[in-house]
Scaffold this active site. Structure first.
Site, mmCIF file in Angstrom:
data_model
loop_
_atom_site.group_PDB
_atom_site.id
_atom_site.type_symbol
_atom_site.label_atom_id
_atom_site.label_comp_id
_atom_site.label_asym_id
_atom_site.label_seq_id
_atom_site.Cartn_x
_atom_site.Cartn_y
_atom_site.Cartn_z
ATOM 1 N N ARG A 9 6.284 7.230 -3.449
ATOM 2 C CA ARG A 9 6.346 8.325 -4.430
ATOM 3 C C ARG A 9 5.599 9.594 -3.849
ATOM 4 O O ARG A 9 4.985 9.478 -2.948
ATOM 5 C CB ARG A 9 5.945 7.986 -5.819
ATOM 6 C CG ARG A 9 4.343 7.484 -5.769
ATOM 7 C CD ARG A 9 4.009 7.272 -7.157
ATOM 8 N NE ARG A 9 4.812 6.322 -7.895
ATOM 9 C CZ ARG A 9 5.001 5.014 -7.683
ATOM 10 N NH1 ARG A 9 4.006 4.477 -7.096
ATOM 11 N NH2 ARG A 9 5.497 4.172 -8.355
ATOM 12 N N GLY A 10 5.559 10.845 -4.488
ATOM 13 C CA GLY A 10 4.709 11.757 -4.237
ATOM 14 C C GLY A 10 4.716 12.218 -2.672
ATOM 15 O O GLY A 10 5.861 12.439 -2.170
ATOM 16 N N ILE A 11 3.701 12.742 -1.994
ATOM 17 C CA ILE A 11 3.692 13.006 -0.734
ATOM 18 C C ILE A 11 4.148 12.381 0.325
ATOM 19 O O ILE A 11 4.919 12.713 1.363
ATOM 20 C CB ILE A 11 2.265 13.785 -0.372
ATOM 21 C CG1 ILE A 11 1.849 14.862 -1.202
ATOM 22 C CG2 ILE A 11 2.079 14.053 1.239
ATOM 23 C CD1 ILE A 11 0.317 15.311 -0.831
ATOM 24 N N ASP A 26 4.335 0.481 0.283
ATOM 25 C CA ASP A 26 3.648 0.861 -0.818
ATOM 26 C C ASP A 26 3.262 -0.358 -1.648
ATOM 27 O O ASP A 26 4.240 -1.442 -1.505
ATOM 28 C CB ASP A 26 4.637 1.738 -1.797
ATOM 29 C CG ASP A 26 4.103 2.698 -2.643
ATOM 30 O OD1 ASP A 26 3.973 3.848 -2.467
ATOM 31 O OD2 ASP A 26 3.555 1.930 -3.532
ATOM 32 N N ASP A 29 -0.371 -4.310 0.161
ATOM 33 C CA ASP A 29 -1.448 -3.576 -0.115
ATOM 34 C C ASP A 29 -2.385 -3.267 1.187
ATOM 35 O O ASP A 29 -2.884 -4.271 1.823
ATOM 36 C CB ASP A 29 -2.266 -4.688 -1.073
ATOM 37 C CG ASP A 29 -3.591 -4.420 -1.510
ATOM 38 O OD1 ASP A 29 -4.191 -3.597 -1.097
ATOM 39 O OD2 ASP A 29 -4.167 -5.049 -2.551
ATOM 40 N N VAL A 30 -2.554 -2.154 1.376
ATOM 41 C CA VAL A 30 -3.400 -1.659 2.455
ATOM 42 C C VAL A 30 -4.964 -1.973 2.540
ATOM 43 O O VAL A 30 -5.197 -1.869 3.865
ATOM 44 C CB VAL A 30 -3.248 -0.078 2.534
ATOM 45 C CG1 VAL A 30 -1.765 0.350 2.887
ATOM 46 C CG2 VAL A 30 -3.947 0.814 1.633
ATOM 47 N N ASN A 43 -1.121 7.719 4.425
ATOM 48 C CA ASN A 43 -1.117 8.736 3.136
ATOM 49 C C ASN A 43 -1.549 7.938 2.032
ATOM 50 O O ASN A 43 -1.835 8.385 1.073
ATOM 51 C CB ASN A 43 0.399 9.014 3.090
ATOM 52 C CG ASN A 43 0.673 9.596 1.770
ATOM 53 O OD1 ASN A 43 0.229 10.699 1.399
ATOM 54 N ND2 ASN A 43 1.321 8.891 0.965
ATOM 55 N N TYR A 71 -13.143 10.094 -4.635
ATOM 56 C CA TYR A 71 -12.008 10.317 -4.035
ATOM 57 C C TYR A 71 -12.464 11.635 -2.903
ATOM 58 O O TYR A 71 -12.109 11.516 -1.841
ATOM 59 C CB TYR A 71 -11.305 11.433 -4.993
ATOM 60 C CG TYR A 71 -9.821 12.036 -4.444
ATOM 61 C CD1 TYR A 71 -8.650 11.186 -3.851
ATOM 62 C CD2 TYR A 71 -9.657 13.130 -3.950
ATOM 63 C CE1 TYR A 71 -7.619 11.334 -3.261
ATOM 64 C CE2 TYR A 71 -8.542 13.730 -3.458
ATOM 65 C CZ TYR A 71 -7.390 12.854 -3.187
ATOM 66 O OH TYR A 71 -6.480 13.217 -2.672
ATOM 67 N N LYS A 110 -12.105 11.025 1.221
ATOM 68 C CA LYS A 110 -11.324 11.834 2.207
ATOM 69 C C LYS A 110 -12.249 12.623 3.076
ATOM 70 O O LYS A 110 -11.820 12.716 4.436
ATOM 71 C CB LYS A 110 -10.619 13.049 1.167
ATOM 72 C CG LYS A 110 -9.583 12.409 0.603
ATOM 73 C CD LYS A 110 -8.497 11.876 1.121
ATOM 74 C CE LYS A 110 -7.151 11.496 0.316
ATOM 75 N NZ LYS A 110 -6.166 10.701 1.120
#
Length: 275
Positions: free
Chosen positions: A24-26, A45, A71-72, A98, A170, A174
């Site tokens: 989803r998303g970006i 994902d 699961d990263v 991502n 967050y 980043k």
């Protein structure tokens, strides 16, 4: 599913790309943009249904996509992901780190469990994928269209530079990802593997909506007021679209040579009226 199809057209024709958090998303927008430019895309994902739906949408548009639930944060899950990638494609040209999560809470009340979850996905996941991609890319020949053995794109955020009282993990994760990217550029650059940081800010289809819902009240405004404030602070005078981030990701991935190694690329004009 086999390797890339012969005769594909586009700036990424004949390349293989792995995008984490692409359900989803970006991440989804980047996967679609890559596929539209001829890349074979691995959609990774943690949400298996979202990954499958994203890959199916690409396939229905004539693209090549493989969905893998991953699961990263788990080394063994990343090993399975890269094992599948080797079996199906035999090479990797672009890794897009991502996958990301957030947690909204005041700094003084932020639990260590939530802190570790955010760092686990946003930073540990990127490290684990980068290690595996780096080894794989080092062992392969440069791609003819880019003269690089591989590209690594790390999706960062404007939160990495701006203090946020309710998003401490967050933003910190980043910022750490930015530093990891610099180290990766130094280590893998001599092997013709370029690492670039992409810097979205407020993206309509990304995590911005859920963040706005949770943060607006804490900042004394409605979600609509929160969104309007962020839009007013952008040179675009609106929230950015995920497809715009996808288009810039394609440009970075297709870039010839190593001049973007270690660079930070903003996905919108880098001017802000917000502190």
């Amino acid at each position: 599913m086999g390797g890339t199809a012969e005769g594909d057209q586009g700036r990424l024709a004949g390349q293989v790309a792995l995008i984490t958090g692409a359900g989803r998303g970006i991440g989804q927008a980047i996967a679609r943009a890559f596929a539209a430019e001829g890349a074979s895309v691995v959609v990774a994902d943690i949400d298996a249904e979202a990954a499958s739906a994203s890959a199916a949408a690409i396939a229905s548009s004539g693209g090549h996509a493989l969905a893998v639930a991953t699961d990263v944060t788990l080394p063994e899950a990343q090993d399975r992901l890269f094992g599948r990638l080797r079996d199906d494609f035999e090479r990797l040209d672009v890794l897009v780190n991502n996958a990301g999560i957030f947690h909204v809470a005041p700094l003084l009340d932020f639990s260590i469990e939530a802190w570790r979850r955010v760092f686990g996905v946003n930073l540990d996941g990127a490290l684990l994928a980068t290690q595996r991609a780096g080894r794989m890319m080092q062992a392969q020949a440069p791609h003819a269209s880019t003269n690089c053995r591989g590209k690594i794109l790390n999706i960062s955020s404007g939160a990495a530079e701006r203090g946020r009282p309710f998003l401490p993990a967050y933003g910190a994760s980043k910022a750490a990802l930015n530093h990891l990217s610099k180290s990766t550029a130094l280590v893998l650059g001599p092997h013709a593997i370029a690492t670039t940081v992409l810097y979205p800010t407020s993206v309509r289809e990304g995590m911005f909506g859920p963040i706005a819902e949770q943060m607006a009240g804490l900042e004394g405004m409605s979600p609509d007021e929160f969104s309007a404030q962020r839009a007013a602070g952008s040179p675009l005078e609106r929230l950015q679209k995920a497809e715009e981030v996808g288009a810039i990701a394609v440009w970075v991935a297709a870039h010839v040579g190593m001049s973007l190694n270690g660079q930070l690329v903003h996905t919108e004009p880098h001017v802000s009226c917000l502190p």
